[in-house]
Design a protein around this motif. Structure first.
Motif, PDB file in Angstrom:
ATOM      1  N   TYR A 117       0.848  -1.198   0.000  1.00 51.69           N
ATOM      2  CA  TYR A 117       0.000   0.000   0.000  1.00 51.69           C
ATOM      3  C   TYR A 117       0.884   1.249   0.000  1.00 51.69           C
ATOM      4  CZ  TYR A 117      -3.784  -3.185   1.152  1.00 51.69           C
ATOM      5  OH  TYR A 117      -4.691  -4.215   1.129  1.00 51.69           O
ATOM      6  N   VAL A 118       0.628   2.136  -0.953  1.00 57.51           N
ATOM      7  CA  VAL A 118       1.388   3.373  -1.063  1.00 57.51           C
ATOM      8  C   VAL A 118       0.396   4.528  -1.142  1.00 57.51           C
ATOM      9  CG1 VAL A 118       3.212   4.597  -2.289  1.00 57.51           C
ATOM     10  CG2 VAL A 118       3.126   2.100  -2.375  1.00 57.51           C
ATOM     11  N   TYR A 119       0.672   5.581  -0.396  1.00 61.90           N
ATOM     12  CA  TYR A 119      -0.198   6.757  -0.365  1.00 61.90           C
ATOM     13  C   TYR A 119       0.631   8.005  -0.653  1.00 61.90           C
ATOM     14  CZ  TYR A 119      -3.019   3.416   2.290  1.00 61.90           C
ATOM     15  OH  TYR A 119      -3.709   2.297   2.691  1.00 61.90           O
ATOM     16  N   GLY A 125      -5.407  16.285  -3.471  1.00 64.12           N
ATOM     17  CA  GLY A 125      -5.829  15.262  -2.538  1.00 64.12           C
ATOM     18  C   GLY A 125      -4.955  14.024  -2.551  1.00 64.12           C
ATOM     19  N   LEU A 126      -5.574  12.885  -2.351  1.00 64.14           N
ATOM     20  CA  LEU A 126      -4.877  11.624  -2.113  1.00 64.14           C
ATOM     21  C   LEU A 126      -4.930  10.692  -3.316  1.00 64.14           C
ATOM     22  CD1 LEU A 126      -3.623   9.433  -0.159  1.00 64.14           C
ATOM     23  CD2 LEU A 126      -5.984   8.903   0.494  1.00 64.14           C
ATOM     24  N   LYS A 127      -3.786  10.031  -3.586  1.00 61.97           N
ATOM     25  CA  LYS A 127      -3.739   8.939  -4.551  1.00 61.97           C
ATOM     26  C   LYS A 127      -3.255   7.692  -3.837  1.00 61.97           C
ATOM     27  CE  LYS A 127      -3.051  11.746  -8.678  1.00 61.97           C
ATOM     28  NZ  LYS A 127      -4.387  11.442  -9.214  1.00 61.97           N
ATOM     29  N   ILE A 128      -3.794   6.544  -4.247  1.00 63.35           N
ATOM     30  CA  ILE A 128      -3.549   5.282  -3.546  1.00 63.35           C
ATOM     31  C   ILE A 128      -3.049   4.223  -4.529  1.00 63.35           C
ATOM     32  CG2 ILE A 128      -4.594   3.423  -2.185  1.00 63.35           C
ATOM     33  CD1 ILE A 128      -6.714   5.414  -1.275  1.00 63.35           C
ATOM     34  N   PHE A 136      -1.441   3.936  -9.620  1.00 64.83           N
ATOM     35  CA  PHE A 136      -2.161   4.681  -8.592  1.00 64.83           C
ATOM     36  C   PHE A 136      -3.564   5.007  -9.076  1.00 64.83           C
ATOM     37  CE2 PHE A 136       2.101   5.185  -7.152  1.00 64.83           C
ATOM     38  CZ  PHE A 136       2.027   5.426  -5.784  1.00 64.83           C
ATOM     39  N   ILE A 137      -4.489   5.107  -8.115  1.00 58.26           N
ATOM     40  CA  ILE A 137      -5.854   5.513  -8.419  1.00 58.26           C
ATOM     41  C   ILE A 137      -6.198   6.743  -7.588  1.00 58.26           C
ATOM     42  CG2 ILE A 137      -6.636   3.182  -9.027  1.00 58.26           C
ATOM     43  CD1 ILE A 137      -7.890   3.009  -6.228  1.00 58.26           C
ATOM     44  N   ASN A 138      -7.130   7.541  -8.069  1.00 57.33           N
ATOM     45  CA  ASN A 138      -7.591   8.701  -7.328  1.00 57.33           C
ATOM     46  C   ASN A 138      -8.465   8.264  -6.161  1.00 57.33           C
ATOM     47  OD1 ASN A 138      -6.351  10.627  -8.982  1.00 57.33           O
ATOM     48  ND2 ASN A 138      -8.036  10.520 -10.448  1.00 57.33           N
ATOM     49  N   SER A 139      -8.278   8.905  -5.029  1.00 55.29           N
ATOM     50  CA  SER A 139      -9.117   8.661  -3.864  1.00 55.29           C
ATOM     51  C   SER A 139     -10.298   9.628  -3.875  1.00 55.29           C
ATOM     52  CB  SER A 139      -8.293   8.867  -2.587  1.00 55.29           C
ATOM     53  OG  SER A 139      -9.113   8.971  -1.456  1.00 55.29           O
TER      54      SER A 139
END
Length: 226
Positions: A117-119, A125-128, A136-139
């Motif tokens: 898991y990488v943040y 905002g946040l990508k995961i 990575f995907i958008n949160s």
């Protein structure tokens, strides 16, 4: 393990006179990475020697898995050029660049102990990543953010925002809850996620100190260091 310095410093133990702003190492400190204004250094021998690689923009964040196999870098947006994330799955020997469509400045990055898991956060905002940083995907968390950290499993995630303070997630970044305490500076989390620390303040701020929680963020206590 991630150490973030409040102010840049010159790394005196290096023969290179580069400005270093972020440092991370694995759990034994055999594998380390340092990022700065012009690129990054990597050491695979407990800091005895370092290799420098130049990049086109400032490194804002670095992270390393507990065994050192997975390493991550996030970058500053330089002159409107989209800067993304670098990740390595072989102890920093080779790196892959992930370009993201939206021009943005990534301010911080963290990973779970195993690197799965990488943040990373930016003004969008946040990508995961749940794929060891390969994609990575958008949160749904889209607040402009400054700092991020997670516990060893990656389940508990702390984020500081530019406008709304501190937020916490207990479900791998799927949902976030605003905290009634906490600062907007560097963050630290215990392995199990129960103990949380958040720095706050600047040199000219009389309220400089650390917020801490020993119950997963349910309540916070401020300790002044001024």
């Amino acid at each position: 393990m991630l150490f973030v310095l409040n102010v840049p410093f010159i790394c005196k133990f290096l023969i290179f006179k580069k400005l270093v702003v972020v440092v991370a190492c694995n759990n034994t400190a055999q594998y380390s990475i340092m990022g700065g204004n012009t690129g990054y250094y990597i050491s695979s021998n407990n800091g005895a020697s370092w290799t420098f690689t130049s990049l086109s923009s400032k490194v804002n964040g670095v992270a390393v898995s507990s065994n050192g196999q997975y390493m991550f870098i996030c970058q500053y947006n330089n002159a409107g050029t989209s800067k993304g994330i670098y990740h390595s799955s072989n102890y920093g020997a080779l790196w892959n660049y992930i370009s993201l469509a939206t021009v943005q400045t990534f301010t911080s990055i963290c990973c779970s102990a195993n690197g799965e898991y990488v943040y990373t956060v930016s003004e969008y905002g946040l990508k995961i990543s749940t794929t060891y940083g390969s994609s990575f995907i958008n949160s749904t968390f889209t607040s402009s953010s400054l700092n991020i950290n997670c516990n060893s499993s990656g389940a508990v995630v702390l984020v500081t925002t530019t406008q709304s303070g501190l937020f916490i997630s207990y479900d791998y970044g799927l949902t976030f809850t605003p905290m009634s305490g906490g600062g907007v500076g560097p963050l630290c989390i215990s392995n199990d996620g129960s103990r949380l620390f958040s720095a706050v303040g600047t040199n000219d701020n009389p309220n400089t100190g650390v917020w801490y929680s020993h119950n997963y963020g349910a309540t916070w206590t401020f300790v002044s260091t001024s």
